[in-house]
Design a protein around this motif. Structure first.
Motif, PDB file in Angstrom:
ATOM      1  N   SER A   1     -52.274  13.581  49.520  1.00  0.00           N
ATOM      2  CA  SER A   1     -52.316  12.745  48.224  1.00  0.00           C
ATOM      3  C   SER A   1     -50.932  13.005  47.318  1.00  0.00           C
ATOM      4  N   PHE A   2     -50.829  14.196  47.195  1.00  0.00           N
ATOM      5  CA  PHE A   2     -49.561  14.639  46.368  1.00  0.00           C
ATOM      6  C   PHE A   2     -48.456  14.119  47.253  1.00  0.00           C
ATOM      7  N   TYR A   3     -48.249  14.619  48.263  1.00  0.00           N
ATOM      8  CA  TYR A   3     -46.848  14.028  49.026  1.00  0.00           C
ATOM      9  C   TYR A   3     -46.791  12.410  49.186  1.00  0.00           C
TER      10      TYR A   3
ATOM     11  N   THR B   1     -48.056   8.562  35.783  1.00  0.00           N
ATOM     12  CA  THR B   1     -49.122   7.493  35.986  1.00  0.00           C
ATOM     13  C   THR B   1     -49.653   8.108  37.217  1.00  0.00           C
ATOM     14  N   LEU B   2     -48.879   7.903  38.314  1.00  0.00           N
ATOM     15  CA  LEU B   2     -49.406   8.344  39.643  1.00  0.00           C
ATOM     16  C   LEU B   2     -50.152   9.614  39.531  1.00  0.00           C
TER      17      LEU B   2
ATOM     18  N   PHE C   1     -47.230  20.364  47.679  1.00  0.00           N
ATOM     19  CA  PHE C   1     -48.151  21.267  48.060  1.00  0.00           C
ATOM     20  C   PHE C   1     -48.247  22.377  47.148  1.00  0.00           C
ATOM     21  N   THR C   2     -47.405  22.953  46.445  1.00  0.00           N
ATOM     22  CA  THR C   2     -47.449  23.766  45.302  1.00  0.00           C
ATOM     23  C   THR C   2     -48.096  22.927  44.121  1.00  0.00           C
ATOM     24  N   HIS C   3     -47.766  21.828  43.651  1.00  0.00           N
ATOM     25  CA  HIS C   3     -48.203  21.128  42.572  1.00  0.00           C
ATOM     26  C   HIS C   3     -49.806  20.866  42.810  1.00  0.00           C
ATOM     27  N   GLN C   4     -50.058  20.712  44.068  1.00  0.00           N
ATOM     28  CA  GLN C   4     -51.486  20.219  44.503  1.00  0.00           C
ATOM     29  C   GLN C   4     -52.574  21.767  44.292  1.00  0.00           C
TER      30      GLN C   4
ATOM     31  N   ILE D   1     -43.847   7.975  47.038  1.00  0.00           N
ATOM     32  CA  ILE D   1     -43.672   6.692  46.362  1.00  0.00           C
ATOM     33  C   ILE D   1     -42.656   6.742  45.145  1.00  0.00           C
ATOM     34  N   ALA D   2     -42.834   7.926  44.480  1.00  0.00           N
ATOM     35  CA  ALA D   2     -41.675   8.014  43.248  1.00  0.00           C
ATOM     36  C   ALA D   2     -40.196   8.083  43.947  1.00  0.00           C
TER      37      ALA D   2
END
Length: 362
Positions: free
Chosen positions: A199-201, A266-267, A171-174, A206-207
């Motif tokens: 979408s960031f979550y 990449t993601l 969330f913070t990244h977004q 995935i990672a």
């Protein structure tokens, strides 16, 4: 991997009459950049770091000059003295912090609090300097924002992320990317950002799942050795072979975690730029995990094998792939947009240069 036409067909886009995608190009070469890199390194060492400001300008101008869009390159206008002044200011902040702890713990923690409060402002000024001193076809970029949003984005949210045991990290990244993109502009035209926190979550999940799956597989592969060590009571009692196996295990785990960086990079790049607009024009990023992983792995091997001399070649290879994976999807003629941006650029005001005359980049 969808091609641009398929992507447009599957994506809701607010513009009209989209023209053909304009791909970014990168014309830099490893051998050419190596000469810049080695001179920058040697002069920085000889001058005890003073030349690093000039080195940054030479490096940035090289990458800007070799980044091409629609037949024109980007330009960087930052001055070495401005960057040097900024670094002296940053050095003064950190020097005061270290001296305060030498005086007393109370003074040290007070200085730490002041430094933490100053960092969001330093980041804000760094973004303003970088964007204002970047241009394309003679039109400068710019960065706005308010102090309140800066401190919410770069102080409150990171602290909340820390207190949440990093559950708020996506969330913070977004919110950071949203702040950066939505307060950036090209001439008088603003960027916008449409990626959701969800979408960031998803990207982080995935990672995480890939990392976890790999670690489980590695642990399973070395399970027999660990069982023997547990049975013996210690690695030493299990024999030299067990000790060597543990070292190999740690090396494999490190290599696996390192290999996840290209996946995450990449993601995130695809996520960010596929949801960024400039006015009615949209960006697109088509990086592939396999290609990025190959570049990262071969770069690491090259750097180790040459004792670091391959670093500039590695930087060029990575930058070329990241840049050439991107394109802009114009809504109409890109030339018309540039002309409109030129007319509106004056509204941003050249007086801003007086307020952005030093780089406080950390």
């Amino acid at each position: 991997m969808l091609n641009p036409d398929e992507l447009l067909a599957k994506t809701d886009f607010p513009g009209k009459d989209l023209s053909a995608p304009e791909a970014f190009e990168f014309t830099g070469s490893g051998s050419e950049y190596f000469r810049i890199w080695i001179v920058n390194l040697l002069l920085t060492i000889v001058t005890l770091g003073v030349y690093s400001a000039w080195a940054k300008v030479r490096k940035t101008r090289y990458f800007y000059d070799n980044t091409i869009l629609a037949g024109a390159s980007f330009e960087y206008h930052g001055s070495p003295m401005s960057i040097l002044r900024g670094r002296l200011v940053a050095l003064a902040f950190f020097g005061a912090y270290n001296i305060a702890f030498m005086i007393s713990d109370t003074a040290g923690f007070a200085a730490l609090a002041l430094l933490g409060a100053a960092i969001p402002w330093l980041i804000w000024k760094s973004l303003q300097f970088k964007l204002y001193n970047s241009s394309y076809r003679g039109i400068r970029f710019g960065f706005g924002g308010t102090a309140g949003k800066v401190y919410l984005t770069y102080l409150v949210l990171p602290l909340a992320t820390l207190l949440s045991a990093y559950l708020l990290a996506p969330f913070t990244h977004q919110r950071i990317k949203k702040f950066q993109h939505e307060h950036s502009r090209y001439g008088g035209t603003s960027f916008s950002f449409h990626a959701s926190a969800g979408s960031f979550y998803k990207a982080y999940l995935i990672a995480f799942l890939v990392a976890l799956g790999g670690l489980v597989a590695i642990a399973a592969a070395f399970g027999g050795t660990f069982a023997a060590i547990i049975k013996a009571g210690s690695p030493k009692d299990a024999g030299a072979a067990a000790v060597g196996t543990i070292l190999i295990f740690l090396l494999v785990v490190y290599a696996w975690l390192f290999s996840l960086l290209p996946l995450f990079l990449t993601l995130i790049q695809n996520l960010i730029w596929n949801h960024t607009h400039l006015g009615n024009h949209r960006f697109m990023s088509r990086m592939r995990v396999g290609k990025m992983a190959f570049i990262a792995l071969s770069n690491m091997i090259g750097i180790v094998a040459t004792l670091g001399l391959f670093i500039p070649f590695a930087q060029i290879r990575t930058m070329r792939y990241r840049i050439e994976s991107m394109a802009i999807l114009p809504s109409g003629s890109l030339d018309d947009f540039i002309a409109d941006a030129q007319e509106n650029a004056s509204s941003t005001g050249e007086a801003a240069a007086d307020l952005l005359d030093f780089d406080l980049s950390l």
